[in-house]
Design a protein around this motif. Structure first.
Motif, mmCIF file in Angstrom:
data_model
loop_
_atom_site.group_PDB
_atom_site.id
_atom_site.type_symbol
_atom_site.label_atom_id
_atom_site.label_comp_id
_atom_site.label_asym_id
_atom_site.label_seq_id
_atom_site.Cartn_x
_atom_site.Cartn_y
_atom_site.Cartn_z
ATOM 1 N N ASP A 150 109.083 16.239 17.294
ATOM 2 C CA ASP A 150 109.667 15.629 16.100
ATOM 3 C C ASP A 150 109.334 16.442 14.839
ATOM 4 O O ASP A 150 108.720 15.929 13.889
ATOM 5 C CB ASP A 150 109.138 14.177 15.962
ATOM 6 N N GLN A 177 121.759 13.587 12.974
ATOM 7 C CA GLN A 177 120.583 12.695 13.021
ATOM 8 C C GLN A 177 119.433 13.290 12.207
ATOM 9 O O GLN A 177 118.764 12.584 11.458
ATOM 10 C CB GLN A 177 120.121 12.498 14.461
ATOM 11 N N SER A 180 120.071 12.729 8.614
ATOM 12 C CA SER A 180 119.872 11.330 8.181
ATOM 13 C C SER A 180 118.388 10.975 8.135
ATOM 14 O O SER A 180 117.982 10.069 7.404
ATOM 15 C CB SER A 180 120.626 10.376 9.106
ATOM 16 N N GLN A 181 117.578 11.686 8.912
ATOM 17 C CA GLN A 181 116.125 11.410 8.916
ATOM 18 C C GLN A 181 115.377 12.227 7.860
ATOM 19 O O GLN A 181 114.155 12.190 7.803
ATOM 20 C CB GLN A 181 115.539 11.733 10.299
ATOM 21 N N LYS A 183 115.161 15.484 7.744
ATOM 22 C CA LYS A 183 114.586 16.730 8.277
ATOM 23 C C LYS A 183 115.323 17.925 7.657
ATOM 24 O O LYS A 183 116.465 17.788 7.215
ATOM 25 C CB LYS A 183 114.759 16.809 9.788
#
Lengths: 240, 217
Positions: A150, A177, A180-181, A183
Motif C-alpha cells: 500500500d 483508485q 481517489s485515495q 496516492k
C-alpha cells in the motif's frame, strides 16, 4: 509544510560518460498522477529508477516525502514496477508475495495475498510457479507486488506492456483508485490514449530533458500527438 | 533477514539445483584425487586436509554464484534493494544462506571423504565439524561480498575465482593446517585457529559494513 512527494533539483545521470538525464527539475505533489512520455532512450526509465532509489544521481538532489530517498522508512512508502517484474520465477505468486510481505513487515499476510491476487484477476493461480505465467499474467502479478504494501508513491515503468485489453482496463481502475485515495503515481507509457485518460499531468522527456509539460486541462490525443512531435523535433534541432 | 533467508531456502526446496550440484561437484573432486594419488600419499594428513578444502572451495564457488544468479533473473535483486532492509541485512541473509547450504553439503561430503581416505577414527575427529564450520563462515563472508560484485559483470564465472582465491589464501592455509592437525590427532596449532577465527570475525563485520557500497548500481 507543502505536499511535495517528489522534489528533484537538476537531476543528472551519466552511464559510462554518456549523459542520460541532464538537469531534470520537477516537483510532484500528493495525489498527482503523472504520465511521462518520450522516445526510447529519452531517459524515462532512468528517471523512474532514480525516483525509486535504485540509482543514485550523478548530480543534483532528490527528496522523497521531504527526506533522503535512501532512508528505509522512505523506501517503505514507495512501490515500483519496472521492465522486470522482480518476481522469483521458481516461486509461486503466494510465495513471492509472502516474501515481499514479510520484507515489509505486513500483518495478516494470507488475507492480503488473497485480496491482492483477486485485485489483479489472478485468483486461482496462487500456487503455480511464476515461470509458467504468460507475459501479461506476470505483469499483473508484478503490479500486485508493487501495490502489496500500500505505497504512497507508485512508480510504474510502462505498466501497460504485455497487458490485454482487460488488463489495461484493470490498470485504469487501479490508477483511478490510487487517485481517489490521494496516492501519487508516476508512470511512463508510449500509449497517449491510455496515458492521457488516466493522468492529471503530462511530461515529455527528450534527450534527458523535460521539453514540455502540462497539467489541468490536458490536450486530446490528436493534439498531444502534434505537441509531442513539435517539442521533440525542436529539442532535437537545438541539440544539433 | 529471516524473510530473505526463508525465500532462499524455499527456492532451494523448489528447485534443488544448488544442493545437488554442490554435492556432486564436491564428491567428484574428492573421487578424482582418490583415483589420481597413491594410497600412501592419501594417508598423509596434509594431503587429506588439502583435498577436503579443495572440494569445499570449488563447491563453495558454485554456491556463491548460484546465490546471486537467482537474484539476477527478472531483476529480483532490485526488488530486494527496494525493500526497507538496510544493505547489511541483505549481506547477513545471503551469508547465512551460503553457510547453511555449504554446511549441509559438508555434512554429507566430509564423512564420505574420510571414508575414501581411510582416515583412522579418533577422538580428535570430533572437533573437525567445528573447524569446517569456521572455514565455511570465513569463506562465505568474503565470498558473499565478492559474488555480489562479480555477478553484475559479464565475466562473472571467471571474475569470482580470480578475485576471491588469492584473498582466501590466509583462510585456506589456516584451515588446512588446523584440519591436518585434527586428522593427525596432533596438538591444536593455536595460532592457525586464531587466524581462522580472526578471518571470520573480520570479514563478517566488513561485509556487513560495506555491502551497501558493493550493491550500488
Amino acid at each position: 509544510m507543502n505536499n511535495w512527494v517528489i522534489e528533484a533539483e537538476r537531476l543528472s545521470k551519466t552511464f559510462a560518460w554518456m549523459p542520460v538525464l541532464s538537469g531534470v527539475s520537477c516537483r510532484i505533489g500528493r495525489g498527482e498522477i503523472v504520465g511521462i512520455f518520450g522516445h526510447n532512450g529519452a531517459g524515462k526509465t532512468t528517471l523512474l529508477r532514480l525516483f525509486a532509489t535504485l540509482l543514485r544521481p550523478s548530480a543534483g538532489t532528490l527528496k522523497l516525502f521531504h527526506h533522503d530517498p535512501r532512508d528505509a522508512q522512505v523506501r517503505r512508502r514507495v512501490g515500483f514496477l519496472g521492465h522486470d517484474s522482480f518476481l522469483y520465477p521458481d516461486l509461486t505468486p503466494v510465495e513471492n508475495l509472502t516474501f515481499y510481505g514479510r520484507a515489509y513487515g505486513l500483518p495478516q499476510l494470507a488475507a492480503r495475498i488473497d485480496a491482492a491476487l483477486e485485485r489483479v484477476g489472478l485468483q486461482g493461480w496462487g500456487h503455480i510457479p511464476v515461470r509458467a505465467f504468460s507475459r501479461g499474467m506476470e505483469q499483473r502479478l508484478g503490479l500486485a507486488r508493487a501495490l502489496f504494501h500500500d505505497p504512497d508513491l507508485l512508480l510504474l515503468d510502462e505498466p501497460d506492456t504485455g497487458l490485454d485489453p482487460q488488463g489495461t482496463a484493470l490498470l485504469r481502475v487501479i490508477l483511478a483508485q490510487a487517485r481517489s485515495q490521494g496516492k501519487t503515481v508516476v508512470f511512463t507509457t508510449h500509449d497517449p490514449a491510455f496515458g492521457l485518460a488516466v493522468c492529471t499531468r503530462v511530461l515529455i522527456l527528450h534527450g534527458g530533458v523535460i521539453v514540455w509539460q502540462a497539467s489541468g486541462n490536458l490536450p486530446s490525443v490528436e493534439t498531444f500527438g502534434d505537441i509531442y512531435a513539435r517539442s521533440t523535433q525542436s529539442a532535437s534541432r537545438m541539440e544539433h | 533477514m529471516w524473510a530473505l533467508l526463508w525465500k532462499d531456502i524455499r527456492l532451494e526446496l523448489r528447485t534443488k539445483e544448488r544442493m545437488a550440484s554442490l554435492f556432486v561437484l564436491a564428491l567428484l573432486i574428492v573421487l578424482v584425487f582418490v583415483f589420481a594419488l597413491s594410497p600412501e600419499r592419501l594417508r598423509s594428513p596434509d594431503v587429506s586436509a588439502a583435498l577436503l578444502w579443495v572440494a569445499l572451495v570449488f563447491a563453495g564457488m558454485l554456491s556463491l554464484q548460484r546465490a546471486f544468479l537467482v537474484e539476477q533473473e527478472r531483476g529480483c535483486f532490485s526488488g530486494v534493494l527496494l525493500c526497507p532492509f538496510d544493505a547489511g541485512t541483505v549481506f547477513l541473509a545471503k551469508f547465512a544462506g551460503n553457510v547453511l547450504f555449504l554446511t549441509l553439503v559438508q555434512v554429507l561430503v566430509t564423512p564420505l571423504t574420510l571414508v575414501f581416505l581411510e582416515v583412522q577414527l579418533s577422538w580428535s575427529l570430533l572437533v573437525l565439524p567445528l573447524v569446517v564450520l569456521l572455514g565455511i563462515i570465513g569463506f562465505s563472508a568474503m565470498g558473499t561480498l565478492f559474488a555480489a560484485m562479480a555477478v553484475r559483470t559479464r565475466a562473472r564465472e571467471v571474475l569470482l575465482p580470480v578475485l576471491l582465491l588469492p584473498l582466501l589464501t590466509p583462510l585456506l592455509i589456516a584451515a588446512v593446517k588446523v584440519t591436518s592437525a585434527v586428522l593427525a590427532g596432533a596438538a591444536w596449532p593455536g595460532v592457525w585457529l586464531r587466524v581462522l577465527l580472526a578471518f571470520d570475525v573480520l570479514f563478517v563485520i566488513t561485509g556487513w559494513l560495506i555491502f551497501s557500497q558493493v550493491v550500488q548500481e
